[in-house]
Each structure stands twice: as structure tokens, then as C-alpha cells.
Motif scaffolding. Sequence first.
Motif, PDB file in Angstrom:
ATOM      1  N   PHE A 124       0.832  -1.367  -0.204  1.00 22.15           N
ATOM      2  CA  PHE A 124       0.108   0.063  -0.008  1.00 22.15           C
ATOM      3  C   PHE A 124       0.933   1.296  -0.023  1.00 22.15           C
ATOM      4  CE2 PHE A 124      -3.133  -2.923   1.699  1.00 22.15           C
ATOM      5  CZ  PHE A 124      -4.084  -2.801   0.804  1.00 22.15           C
ATOM      6  N   GLN A 125       2.233   1.167  -0.318  1.00 28.82           N
ATOM      7  CA  GLN A 125       3.016   2.280  -0.337  1.00 28.82           C
ATOM      8  C   GLN A 125       3.125   3.139   1.065  1.00 28.82           C
ATOM      9  OE1 GLN A 125       1.699   3.954  -4.093  1.00 28.82           O
ATOM     10  NE2 GLN A 125       3.484   2.508  -5.226  1.00 28.82           N
ATOM     11  N   MET A 141      -4.547   7.752   2.368  1.00 32.35           N
ATOM     12  CA  MET A 141      -3.626   6.851   3.149  1.00 32.35           C
ATOM     13  C   MET A 141      -4.360   6.125   4.178  1.00 32.35           C
ATOM     14  SD  MET A 141      -0.164   8.948   3.069  1.00 32.35           S
ATOM     15  CE  MET A 141       1.057   9.238   1.786  1.00 32.35           C
ATOM     16  N   ARG A 142      -5.393   6.779   4.832  1.00 32.74           N
ATOM     17  CA  ARG A 142      -5.926   6.307   6.000  1.00 32.74           C
ATOM     18  C   ARG A 142      -6.956   5.223   5.280  1.00 32.74           C
ATOM     19  NH1 ARG A 142      -8.066  11.746   9.118  1.00 32.74           N
ATOM     20  NH2 ARG A 142      -5.857  12.437   9.804  1.00 32.74           N
ATOM     21  N   ARG A 143      -7.438   5.274   4.105  1.00 29.48           N
ATOM     22  CA  ARG A 143      -8.284   4.175   3.353  1.00 29.48           C
ATOM     23  C   ARG A 143      -7.393   3.028   2.947  1.00 29.48           C
ATOM     24  NH1 ARG A 143     -13.333   4.500   1.848  1.00 29.48           N
ATOM     25  NH2 ARG A 143     -14.465   6.569   2.152  1.00 29.48           N
ATOM     26  N   LYS A 144      -6.045   3.331   2.664  1.00 26.08           N
ATOM     27  CA  LYS A 144      -5.268   2.124   2.381  1.00 26.08           C
ATOM     28  C   LYS A 144      -4.895   1.349   3.893  1.00 26.08           C
ATOM     29  CE  LYS A 144      -2.908   4.385  -1.468  1.00 26.08           C
ATOM     30  NZ  LYS A 144      -1.613   4.773  -1.946  1.00 26.08           N
ATOM     31  N   GLY A 166     -11.657   7.262  -2.529  1.00 26.24           N
ATOM     32  CA  GLY A 166     -10.547   8.093  -2.116  1.00 26.24           C
ATOM     33  C   GLY A 166      -9.381   7.605  -2.449  1.00 26.24           C
ATOM     34  N   LEU A 167      -9.130   6.561  -3.285  1.00 28.38           N
ATOM     35  CA  LEU A 167      -8.055   5.957  -3.758  1.00 28.38           C
ATOM     36  C   LEU A 167      -7.800   6.567  -5.028  1.00 28.38           C
ATOM     37  CD1 LEU A 167      -7.892   2.073  -2.955  1.00 28.38           C
ATOM     38  CD2 LEU A 167      -6.678   4.109  -1.673  1.00 28.38           C
ATOM     39  N   ASP A 168      -6.466   6.952  -5.517  1.00 29.10           N
ATOM     40  CA  ASP A 168      -6.077   7.390  -6.868  1.00 29.10           C
ATOM     41  C   ASP A 168      -6.240   6.268  -7.938  1.00 29.10           C
ATOM     42  OD1 ASP A 168      -3.289   6.283  -7.472  1.00 29.10           O
ATOM     43  OD2 ASP A 168      -3.393   6.967  -5.412  1.00 29.10           O
ATOM     44  N   PRO A 169      -6.565   6.713  -9.268  1.00 26.15           N
ATOM     45  CA  PRO A 169      -6.892   5.467  -9.926  1.00 26.15           C
ATOM     46  C   PRO A 169      -5.751   4.455 -10.263  1.00 26.15           C
ATOM     47  CG  PRO A 169      -7.317   7.609 -11.092  1.00 26.15           C
ATOM     48  CD  PRO A 169      -6.655   8.114  -9.782  1.00 26.15           C
ATOM     49  N   LEU A 170      -4.437   4.721  -9.904  1.00 29.75           N
ATOM     50  CA  LEU A 170      -3.294   3.847 -10.001  1.00 29.75           C
ATOM     51  C   LEU A 170      -3.489   2.861  -8.723  1.00 29.75           C
ATOM     52  CD1 LEU A 170      -0.235   5.631 -11.250  1.00 29.75           C
ATOM     53  CD2 LEU A 170      -1.772   3.880 -12.526  1.00 29.75           C
ATOM     54  N   SER A 171      -3.742   3.450  -7.581  1.00 30.07           N
ATOM     55  CA  SER A 171      -3.901   2.462  -6.215  1.00 30.07           C
ATOM     56  C   SER A 171      -5.161   1.885  -6.195  1.00 30.07           C
ATOM     57  CB  SER A 171      -3.924   3.678  -5.047  1.00 30.07           C
ATOM     58  OG  SER A 171      -2.527   4.382  -4.886  1.00 30.07           O
TER      59      SER A 171
END
Length: 323
Positions: A124-125, A141-144, A166-171
Motif C-alpha cells: 500500500f506504499q 492513506m487512511r483508506r489504504k 478516495g484512492l487515486d486511479p493507480l492505487s
Amino acid sequence: MRNSTVEVANLCRFYADVHALNNVSFNVEKGEIFGLLGPNGAGKTTLMRILATLLLPSSGNALIEGLDVVREAVKVRSIIGVYLAEAGFYYRLKVRDFLYFFGRLYGLSRTEMKSRVKELLDFFQLEEKADEEINVLSHGMRRKLQLARALLHSPSVLLLDEPTIGLDPLSAKDLRNKLRELSKEGTTILFSTHYMPEAEEFCNRVLFLNAGRVIAVDSPSSLINKYGGFQVVEVLYNQEKLNITSKHLKSSLLNKLNEEKVDSVRILNGGRLKVYTKNADEILVGIVDALQKCKVQVRSVSITKPTLEDVYSVMITENEGER
């Protein structure tokens, strides 16, 4: 019922006079990615919370790997991973300590925890944030971190309530790829989303839920083939110069077009509308003429095949009309 990983039978949940779930039944097979789809208030989160042993049903029953979510809740919790959007944090804990804390609750050994925490922080970087307090993390980041917690103990069943918001497209893409890997390894995934292209591309099967009732269950392709016996006329228009409300535009279109040839009309954001019809070629000129009479400046018109989102929109509209 078949010997499925998740078995739900006649599940009901009432709040006073509101039927949040009304005789919901379905099965989910081992390793399946099963999507829960429906508008806000359809009952998706209520269903997730019952399966997660966080809410009691009013009647009916649900089994996860043969375990009753009410009578055997403790055992169920040991085999499920849960991601709920409203779940909270211990904000003063550091990221790594947060995962270690839940690892201990899940009964992981020190060696297991060290390995899993490192693996999930890398995936999750979050490794650069591992020694920072949760309260300094961004929303994404909290969602990750919530997702990392759900995967920490390698559960056999994952309950994920809109995990990609809440995640960016790549994540989001990376997460879906990770979940596909888990599915191939035998993890069963229940996945709710409002993003229809995601459900169409990602889920083996989907369930349409509306006002607490199941209105369809099948694979995305089967639903499109079965209920998508229509064409989609998509119109792009100049929204800035629109002098009537979207509601008025929709009603004007339905009034001016032959209702027998139009299944539904949707007004979308960004100066877009869709007309669902079985006779696109016959009514194409009529659509443009009706829009011009409403003084709508048409930019383009196209005829396309239906997507899962189109089938969903028509079915939800028809279902609401029947109630």
C-alpha cells in the motif's frame, strides 16, 4: 442451498417501519468476487454489517463457511476481513503500531506480524509513513491503512464496503489486481461499489439491491445480455446555455417522444443525456427535434450498446416505478 462460502437466506432488517433488508437471499462461491450494487439507502451497508457480525438481523439467517453470523459470531470474526468506510482509528497510534495492535488481536505470532506488516506496508506504499501517527495521514492513506488492517490475518472471506473511494486511479487498480490474486488463491470477496465500470470489469457476479430487495443476481455480461435488449442514444449538449431544469428537460423528452419506443431517459452531469430505446434508428430524428424545441444546443449524438451501468439504471428505474 448449495455448499457455498457465503449463504444468505430470507434476511430481513427492520428499523421501525423501514425495511432496510427485505427477504434478501443469495449465495457466494469460494474464490468468487461478488459485487453488491444499489443506490444510496438500498441496504448494502446494512447487509455488510450483518455479515460482519456488527448488526443483528430481524429475521432470516446468514452463514459464512457454514458458521452462523449470529450464533457463532466469534468464530466468524476469525475468518473474515472487514473494510467499512465509517470505521474509525486510534489516531495517536503510529501506522506500524496500529497494524501490530490488530495483529495481536488476531492472534498472529511476532514472526507472522513482522512479515505481514512489512508486506502490507510495501503493497500500500505506506512504508515511508510507518513511524508517523495516523492523524497526519491523508484521507487516501487512511483508506489504504484500513484495507491493510482487513488483510492482516489473511482472511478467507473479505467484506469490502466501497474500498476504492478516495484512492487515486493507480492505487485503485493496484488494489483490484491484489484482490484478483487473492481470489485466485481461494479468498472469497464481497465488494460494494457505486462505480459501475469497476463492477462490470472486476466482479464475477453482481447483485442489484434496491429498497432492501434483490432485483437481479448474475454475471455482468449475463445481465447485459438478458436485460440489455435496448440501444442507448447518448447526446452531448451545451449545458451552459440550457434554460430549463434537468427535470423539465426529461419530462419534455418523454412527452414529445412515443413512450412505446422509449424505456427510460437519464440526464447526466456534464451536459450528457441518455435515451434507452429498442428503436434508436426510428426515434433518432425525433430526439434531436424534441431537444431543439426545448432550445437545447446539441453538440453530438451517438448510438451505443448498453453497459452494466445502463442496465442498472433501467432496472432501478423500473423497480422504483413498481413500488
